[in-house]
Design a protein around this motif. Sequence first.
Motif, PDB file in Angstrom:
ATOM      1  N   GLU A 178      10.318 -44.196 -46.363  1.00 55.97           N
ATOM      2  CA  GLU A 178      10.343 -42.954 -45.579  1.00 55.97           C
ATOM      3  C   GLU A 178      10.623 -43.221 -44.120  1.00 55.97           C
ATOM      4  O   GLU A 178      11.207 -42.381 -43.427  1.00 55.97           O
ATOM      5  CB  GLU A 178       8.995 -42.239 -45.725  1.00 55.97           C
ATOM      6  CG  GLU A 178       8.863 -40.963 -44.923  1.00 55.97           C
ATOM      7  CD  GLU A 178       7.476 -40.351 -45.042  1.00 55.97           C
ATOM      8  OE1 GLU A 178       7.227 -39.341 -44.361  1.00 55.97           O
ATOM      9  OE2 GLU A 178       6.648 -40.894 -45.807  1.00 55.97           O
ATOM     10  N   VAL A 206      16.436 -32.538 -47.830  1.00 49.62           N
ATOM     11  CA  VAL A 206      17.073 -32.382 -49.138  1.00 49.62           C
ATOM     12  C   VAL A 206      17.904 -31.112 -49.191  1.00 49.62           C
ATOM     13  O   VAL A 206      19.021 -31.098 -49.739  1.00 49.62           O
ATOM     14  CB  VAL A 206      16.004 -32.373 -50.261  1.00 49.62           C
ATOM     15  CG1 VAL A 206      16.633 -32.012 -51.598  1.00 49.62           C
ATOM     16  CG2 VAL A 206      15.313 -33.723 -50.339  1.00 49.62           C
ATOM     17  N   ARG A 211      18.064 -36.549 -50.006  1.00 51.61           N
ATOM     18  CA  ARG A 211      16.680 -36.903 -49.718  1.00 51.61           C
ATOM     19  C   ARG A 211      16.382 -36.640 -48.246  1.00 51.61           C
ATOM     20  O   ARG A 211      17.302 -36.530 -47.428  1.00 51.61           O
ATOM     21  CB  ARG A 211      16.393 -38.360 -50.063  1.00 51.61           C
ATOM     22  CG  ARG A 211      17.164 -39.373 -49.224  1.00 51.61           C
ATOM     23  CD  ARG A 211      16.785 -40.789 -49.632  1.00 51.61           C
ATOM     24  NE  ARG A 211      17.518 -41.244 -50.798  1.00 51.61           N
ATOM     25  CZ  ARG A 211      17.150 -42.280 -51.545  1.00 51.61           C
ATOM     26  NH1 ARG A 211      16.032 -42.940 -51.273  1.00 51.61           N
ATOM     27  NH2 ARG A 211      17.877 -42.659 -52.582  1.00 51.61           N
ATOM     28  N   ASN A 212      15.107 -36.540 -47.927  1.00 53.85           N
ATOM     29  CA  ASN A 212      14.696 -36.407 -46.536  1.00 53.85           C
ATOM     30  C   ASN A 212      14.885 -37.766 -45.864  1.00 53.85           C
ATOM     31  O   ASN A 212      14.332 -38.773 -46.322  1.00 53.85           O
ATOM     32  CB  ASN A 212      13.229 -35.977 -46.447  1.00 53.85           C
ATOM     33  CG  ASN A 212      12.974 -34.639 -47.121  1.00 53.85           C
ATOM     34  OD1 ASN A 212      13.862 -33.790 -47.193  1.00 53.85           O
ATOM     35  ND2 ASN A 212      11.758 -34.443 -47.615  1.00 53.85           N
ATOM     36  N   GLN A 213      15.650 -37.780 -44.776  1.00 55.61           N
ATOM     37  CA  GLN A 213      15.950 -39.071 -44.160  1.00 55.61           C
ATOM     38  C   GLN A 213      16.546 -38.906 -42.768  1.00 55.61           C
ATOM     39  O   GLN A 213      17.021 -37.832 -42.406  1.00 55.61           O
ATOM     40  CB  GLN A 213      16.953 -39.837 -45.029  1.00 55.61           C
ATOM     41  CG  GLN A 213      18.283 -39.104 -45.193  1.00 55.61           C
ATOM     42  CD  GLN A 213      19.240 -39.816 -46.113  1.00 55.61           C
ATOM     43  OE1 GLN A 213      19.277 -41.046 -46.179  1.00 55.61           O
ATOM     44  NE2 GLN A 213      20.035 -39.056 -46.858  1.00 55.61           N
ATOM     45  N   ALA A 248      12.386 -47.347 -51.727  1.00 54.89           N
ATOM     46  CA  ALA A 248      12.710 -45.980 -51.303  1.00 54.89           C
ATOM     47  C   ALA A 248      11.721 -45.611 -50.203  1.00 54.89           C
ATOM     48  O   ALA A 248      10.708 -44.960 -50.460  1.00 54.89           O
ATOM     49  CB  ALA A 248      12.631 -45.003 -52.462  1.00 54.89           C
TER      50      ALA A 248
END
Length: 249
Positions: free
Chosen positions: A158, A215, A179-181, A156
């Motif tokens: 970043e 998110v 999720r932050n992505q 997972a």
Amino acid sequence: MAAKPEGKLAIVFDSPPWSRQRSIPRAHALFTSPLHVRIRSNINFRQTLHVRHSQQPGFNQGQQRCGAAFELRIDDFLLATQDIYDFFFDVNTNLVAKGLERLDDTLRPAIMSGVLSDMLTASLAKHSRTLVVNSYFNGHPDLVVRGKYPLNAAKAGEFGVEVKTTRKSGGAVDTHGARNQWMCVFVYGVDTVTEPAIARLPMRFTEIYLGEVQVEDFRKNARGELGTRTATLHAKGIAKLRTNWIYRQ
């Protein structure tokens, strides 16, 4: 439009399915794409040419550096999609020659999207300056920054880009969780209705988006006890992604 240099080679631009180029059999012309630039000869030699983004209609001229953190360029997307078009051209030409259905007509939509996602991930990694395929099985994101993680494997991570494909215009696509992505969404179209089938248009990409989402840009999708939990960008989230478009047909 076609230009013929000296010799037997012919450079064919934007060949539609109804191309009248005598050097291109109709079965072959069915699977050319609007982004194709090919060199053809009488011995079926084919080579993809590098074309600067400024010569390609539909690409966002203001997005020369799409994701500055990853050094992505318009040309990376152009060449990645060209790889996919070449694959379908080669496979479908052989299938049609044997009287079989095109790969586009054989694969179910979910399988087709999965195949395209995997192929685009590999192609973007090949052409990108800094991104490689995440070597962790089912890891996130699909592409990670080279050298950021041991063996370029992240369960997972970043730093990287998640690659998605969908037939839904606008780029709305389900994910396995909010999720932050950085997300890269390729929208594609498949002609499954034209009859006779031999006259169907080739699969083509109609939109490409690349943007950073958080998110709070997602909504959770309700599922039953046996359903898989998913999340999709909500209206403001998808609008945010669409502002960072790379290509629109």
